[in-house]
Design a protein around this motif. Structure first.
Motif, PDB file in Angstrom:
ATOM      1  N   ASP A 149       0.843  -1.204   0.000  1.00 40.70           N
ATOM      2  CA  ASP A 149       0.000   0.000   0.000  1.00 40.70           C
ATOM      3  C   ASP A 149       0.867   1.238   0.000  1.00 40.70           C
ATOM      4  OD1 ASP A 149      -2.478  -1.120  -0.007  1.00 40.70           O
ATOM      5  OD2 ASP A 149      -2.682  -1.151   2.180  1.00 40.70           O
ATOM      6  N   TYR A 200       0.318   4.131   3.428  1.00 48.88           N
ATOM      7  CA  TYR A 200      -0.691   3.318   4.114  1.00 48.88           C
ATOM      8  C   TYR A 200      -1.478   4.105   5.164  1.00 48.88           C
ATOM      9  CZ  TYR A 200       2.492   3.246   8.061  1.00 48.88           C
ATOM     10  OH  TYR A 200       3.269   3.657   9.105  1.00 48.88           O
ATOM     11  N   ARG A 232      -7.299   6.433   1.310  1.00 49.85           N
ATOM     12  CA  ARG A 232      -6.973   5.719   0.050  1.00 49.85           C
ATOM     13  C   ARG A 232      -7.136   6.609  -1.188  1.00 49.85           C
ATOM     14  NH1 ARG A 232      -3.224   3.021   0.262  1.00 49.85           N
ATOM     15  NH2 ARG A 232      -3.025   4.438   1.967  1.00 49.85           N
ATOM     16  N   ASP A 233      -8.170   7.464  -1.210  1.00 52.18           N
ATOM     17  CA  ASP A 233      -8.368   8.344  -2.377  1.00 52.18           C
ATOM     18  C   ASP A 233      -7.173   9.282  -2.541  1.00 52.18           C
ATOM     19  OD1 ASP A 233     -10.843   7.319  -3.030  1.00 52.18           O
ATOM     20  OD2 ASP A 233     -11.939   8.778  -1.800  1.00 52.18           O
ATOM     21  N   ALA A 250      -4.046   8.747  -1.340  1.00 49.80           N
ATOM     22  CA  ALA A 250      -2.844   7.982  -1.680  1.00 49.80           C
ATOM     23  C   ALA A 250      -2.828   7.647  -3.172  1.00 49.80           C
ATOM     24  CB  ALA A 250      -2.782   6.715  -0.843  1.00 49.80           C
ATOM     25  N   LYS A 251      -3.998   7.311  -3.703  1.00 49.33           N
ATOM     26  CA  LYS A 251      -4.089   6.912  -5.119  1.00 49.33           C
ATOM     27  C   LYS A 251      -3.706   8.086  -6.034  1.00 49.33           C
ATOM     28  CE  LYS A 251      -7.649   4.978  -7.823  1.00 49.33           C
ATOM     29  NZ  LYS A 251      -9.065   4.691  -7.835  1.00 49.33           N
ATOM     30  N   LEU A 252      -4.276   9.238  -5.737  1.00 49.02           N
ATOM     31  CA  LEU A 252      -3.977  10.396  -6.580  1.00 49.02           C
ATOM     32  C   LEU A 252      -2.509  10.792  -6.450  1.00 49.02           C
ATOM     33  CD1 LEU A 252      -6.015  13.319  -7.606  1.00 49.02           C
ATOM     34  CD2 LEU A 252      -3.877  13.892  -6.470  1.00 49.02           C
ATOM     35  N   ALA A 254       0.121   8.947  -5.653  1.00 53.98           N
ATOM     36  CA  ALA A 254       1.013   8.002  -6.342  1.00 53.98           C
ATOM     37  C   ALA A 254       1.031   8.288  -7.841  1.00 53.98           C
ATOM     38  CB  ALA A 254       0.566   6.567  -6.068  1.00 53.98           C
ATOM     39  N   ALA A 255      -0.154   8.542  -8.404  1.00 53.33           N
ATOM     40  CA  ALA A 255      -0.242   8.820  -9.850  1.00 53.33           C
ATOM     41  C   ALA A 255       0.526  10.095 -10.192  1.00 53.33           C
ATOM     42  CB  ALA A 255      -1.705   8.937 -10.259  1.00 53.33           C
ATOM     43  N   ARG A 314       4.343   9.599  -9.943  1.00 54.82           N
ATOM     44  CA  ARG A 314       4.826   8.805 -11.087  1.00 54.82           C
ATOM     45  C   ARG A 314       4.851   9.669 -12.342  1.00 54.82           C
ATOM     46  NH1 ARG A 314       1.933   3.533  -8.718  1.00 54.82           N
ATOM     47  NH2 ARG A 314       3.810   2.518  -7.924  1.00 54.82           N
TER      48      ARG A 314
END
Ligand code: FAD
Ligand code: AMP
Length: 475
Positions: A215, A218, A222-223, A225-227, A229-230, A233
């Motif tokens: 994760d 962590y 979660r919303d 963390a997802k954004l 990470a994107a 990257r």
């Protein structure tokens, strides 16, 4: 005759120096002992935060962000810079200057508050006596009615990747690099790893982050963390999750890293490898064996909710005790303990401590994540507002991210606020105040926010909780 004080504080980081000043404000005679030595050999107050943590990292994040914007964004504003060049030495000079000013400031604050700043090592002995060893090596036994231990923390070393200060480095070394490494490996995608990875990536390093957990972030919603990470990257930071380092070998040309991920054994060659897998409390030579201090099972000084150790009159605060390793957490504990010593009622609200990552996008939260609320079983509602719909964010050319609010369905209480986007670390203060006052979503909905401001996104997210956002379509 030996000197004695009402209060002796060991450690002048944000926990200790704040405790010392607050105790002096209560009219106590106070000494604060600190042994921090910077890489140039100079002693300085301020601890990790001012010398090797919060402040220098924010200085470099600002410089590298400006460089990145000049490179990628200025043209959109119609600004032509011609050739753009990064002078790392000048950037580091600015960073060092800020650190020198602020740490010197603490010495000034001590003087003004009549706190005796003692430069050297402090060790708690039996009976609330403290052995002070000056930098010149002179020993003195000082006694006190109250002792506050605020010894802070230090980087955790991985046995498979031992620090050598040159190729395999810790966060402090990484803050003081004098050139941009072509490639940089970062072990640990925590706050420190991501902030430092961002700095050198913006300046041109090819950065690879190895994180043992599957994760990403962590501890965040979660919303968010997802954004995040994107976005990282997209910036070119290669984040490898579920990647455990097995061995790192430093050579003349760089570091050979062997790690394992879901696809089996992998390898990576980098110029430098930053190990940022967390920090551990500093307790070495801090107290005598018979002083009565106990450590908990994780090696932190054992304390109760009011930071009292098992020894009456001895307290411990900041990174050397349980709880998040954050400067503002330590400072507030310092205030609480000084107030308790002065006979006042004081407490810490550990449930509402803001967390911030000063990356781009910036990330900040306070209270519970949606996942935590869900797991708790309390019926809840959420609202989100994207910065894309914020006029101020558009004007700033910084629209990625959102504000998300999680509130209870039964009584409308705000339970958590999660922000990813511009100035998240500033915006979170409104959320902290709302949580501290047990505000309802409606309280924030009815609060007037200036236009155009980023704070309007917080307002709109509160409205969105009840499907009443005005500047973005509701669900
Ligand atoms: P410290 O700041 O570690 O200070 C302890 C002091 O005690 C040191 O000066 C040490 O030399 C001294 N000491 C220890 N033992 C003795 C002894 N026996 N005798 C004399 N002196 C002694 N936190 C945030 O909130 N925001 C951030 O943005 C942030 N960024 C960070 C970035 C980095 C790269 C790092 C590494 C950390 C960051 N942190 C941040 C964490 C923050 O620095 C710590 O939480 C904070 O410094 C803890 O404060 P403290 O006073 O408990 O300990
Ligand atoms: P923080 O405590 O916020 O500085 O984060 C440290 C990060 O390092 C956490 O996300 C950990 O999961 C991660 N970590 C710890 N040990 C390892 C390891 N051996 N390899 C890769 N990541 C690690």
């Amino acid at each position: 005759m030996s000197r004695s004080f009402d209060v002796i504080v060991i450690g002048a980081g944000p926990a200790g120096y704040v405790a010392a000043i607050r105790a002096a404000q209560h009219g106590k005679s106070v000494a604060c002992i600190d042994e921090w030595k910077n890489k140039d050999g100079r002693n300085a107050f301020g601890g990790t935060c001012l010398n090797a943590g919060c402040i220098p990292s924010k200085a470099l994040l600002e410089s590298s962000e400006l460089y990145h914007r000049a490179e990628h964004e200025f043209e959109k504003h119609g600004i032509r810079t011609g050739g753009l060049e990064m002078d790392v030495a000048a950037m580091q000079k600015r960073r060092a200057g800020i650190v020198r000013q602020l740490t010197g400031g603490i010495a000034g604050l001590f003087k003004a508050a009549k706190v005796e700043g003692l430069v050297g090592h402090g060790k708690l002995l039996k009976g609330k006596k403290v052995e002070f060893t000056s930098v010149e090596g002179e020993r003195e036994i000082v006694s006190a009615d109250h002792v506050i231990l605020a010894s802070g923390s230090e980087p955790i070393e991985l046995p498979v990747a031992k620090f050598d200060g040159e190729r395999i480095i810790d966060s402090w070394d990484t803050l003081e690099l004098d050139a941009v490494p072509e490639t940089l490996g970062v072990v640990g995608a925590g706050v420190v790893g991501l902030e430092l990875g961002s700095v050198w990536s913006r300046l041109g390093s090819k950065v690879t982050v190895l994180e043992a957990l599957e994760d990403f972030l962590y501890m965040a919603d979660r919303d968010v963390a997802k954004l995040a990470a994107a976005e990282f990257r997209k910036q070119g930071i290669d984040i490898k999750l579920g990647a455990t380092v097995g061995k790192a070998t430093a050579g003349k040309g760089g570091v050979a890293v062997e790690y394992e991920d879901g696809n089996g054994a992998q390898s990576l060659e980098v110029d430098k490898l930053v190990v940022a897998v967390g920090r551990r409390p500093v307790t070495n030579d801090l107290f005598a064996e018979d002083a009565g201090i106990q450590l908990d099972e994780r090696g932190f000084i054992a304390v109760d909710d009011e930071c009292r150790t098992r020894v009456k009159g001895v307290y411990a605060i900041g990174d050397c005790v349980r709880g998040p390793m954050l400067a503002h957490k330590g400072s507030e504990e310092g205030v609480m303990v000084a107030d308790l010593i002065a006979g006042e009622t004081a407490e810490m609200n550990y449930a509402v401590i803001p967390s911030v990552l000063y990356t781009n996008p910036e990330i900040a939260w306070a209270g519970k994540t949606e996942e935590e609320v869900k797991a708790g079983g309390r019926p809840y509602k959420t609202g989100q507002f994207p910065f894309m719909a914020s006029g101020r964010a558009k004007a700033m050319e910084n629209t990625s991210g959102f504000v998300k609010i999680v509130s209870s369905k039964d009584d409308d209480e705000i339970l958590g606020v999660h922000i990813v986007g511009p100035m998240a670390g500033e915006l979170i203060s409104e959320a902290v105040l709302a949580l501290e006052f047990n505000a309802s979503t409606e309280d924030v909905q009815r609060t007037i926010h200036a236009h155009p401001s980023l704070a309007e996104a917080v307002h709109e997210a509160a409205l969105a909780v009840d499907n009443r956002a005005l500047n973005f379509p509701n669900r």
